[in-house]
Scaffold this active site. Sequence first.
Site: not given
Ligand code: AMP
Ligand code: MG
Length: 487
Positions: A113, A252
């Site tokens: 990650k 997700d």
């Molecule tokens: P999360 O809130 O971390 O579960 O992320 C939700 C979505 O946003 C997922 O598709 C992650 O891969 C994407 N995401 C979160 N942070 C980033 C980042 N810094 N760069 C690219 N994608 C991100």
């Molecule tokens: Mg996520």
Amino acid sequence: MKALDELTFDNRFARLGDGFSTHVLPEPLDEPRLVVASNAAMALLDLDPAVAETPVFAELFGGHKLWAEAEPRAMVYSGHQFGGYTPQLGDGRGLLLGEVYNQAGEHWDLHLKGAGMTPYSRMGDGRAVLRSSIREFLASEALHALGIPSSRALCVIGSSTPVWREKQERGAMVLRLAPSHIRFGHFEYFYYTKQPEQQAELAEHVLNLHFPECREQPEPYLAMFREVVERNAEMIAKWQAYGFCHGVMNTDNMSILGITFDFGPFAFLDDFDAHFICNHSDHEGRYSFSNQVPIGQWNLSALAQALTPFISVDALKEALGLYLPLYQAHYLDLMRRRLGLTTAEDDDQQLVERLLKLMQNSGVDYTLFFRRLGDESAALAVTRLRDDFVDLAGFDAWAELYKARVARDGDDSETQRRERMHAVNPLYILRNYLAQNAIAAAESGNYSEVRRLHEVLTKPFEEQAGMEQYAQRPPDWGKHLEISCSS
Ligand code: AMP
Ligand code: MG
């Protein structure tokens, strides 16, 4: 014990092909260095813990090197975020490097990650910062040690790569381990994009690899869904019993395996507060502590909808109906044990609810209350704990009920009671302020605090000499830390 180059790969998800994931190489971090590693997680890969200290370890998990047999892939999925459907998500900053199998025959996904941009990065930079990587690492290993199913964390690699959030921070990577990274959102993606063949392929993959016992049932897919319902009910019962607040229960972020997954602004309760919202961006309190229970069911219904091509609506509804009673049974069982009870009575639920209401009104520390309750006989313990409550008459009335209940439960010695209760009531918990102290030190280049905290949290039920400072109520500043979604 294996050396790093002796891992054996079998990349089953990658073999599903390009409809399911995209080949992407990790984008290396500058000056990668080991922040912390988990010996227990190293053992899952049969790795000698000493290899964590070698330069090649930081190079592998900092995105510089790759095993020849690894096949790094960004997975595609979608999901319901805060109740609304987002048609395409996916690994925006993480990569499934490959699947390793160990000597015990278990497969473990290696998921890196913070590994850089992918076709699913949307507006993001593909990076993770040191702060959030340390939080995910500590939480995964702490939950596991508490007996709460969770993805695991092998290590955190820090770097000098600048990453911009509210301010400039440093990039890091966390290597996550899980038997699978498939989420509810994977099923939703193929359902809503109307790709029935891929959806069937995904369902077969999950059934064969992760729920093989359901194959033997007359309706294998239904048996699998039931199992997912049961595992979620049990996992969420454990969250509620131990005061864990996930923070972003979007579909997700829900693992198909019923393990705690995708850590963001999570928290363990300090003072008991049923309405606690750990995610500063969750203005409506959709994912507040007590809402986790109905949200668990909401998420399962979203998954059920995506499974309608395989299972009849009536059967799905019936399986969903199992969730609440199963949750309640698991929760009550855990709370009885936390109270030191070994038998069941009809009024136990009420005994628990009355106690929680009193704790809520007086802001009593959730973890320490139960730990201290087991320190001595019920009569002595309640006398000592009384001072923590504002509503003394209310507490006295509860204490009388509790003492009578303990007496009916049967005789045992103070030592037996203590041992039984301490085995289920942790002394150490990952409090936000403890994580924050470790993060502040790590951000200035000192990793000893995060390593020590991790060590303490691997044995949460055991009193550890010289570690008293980790078993205290938080200072006032530590109770009001705002944890945002930015990570
Ligand atoms: P999360 O809130 O971390 O579960 O992320 C939700 C979505 O946003 C997922 O598709 C992650 O891969 C994407 N995401 C979160 N942070 C980033 C980042 N810094 N760069 C690219 N994608 C991100
Ligand atoms: Mg996520």
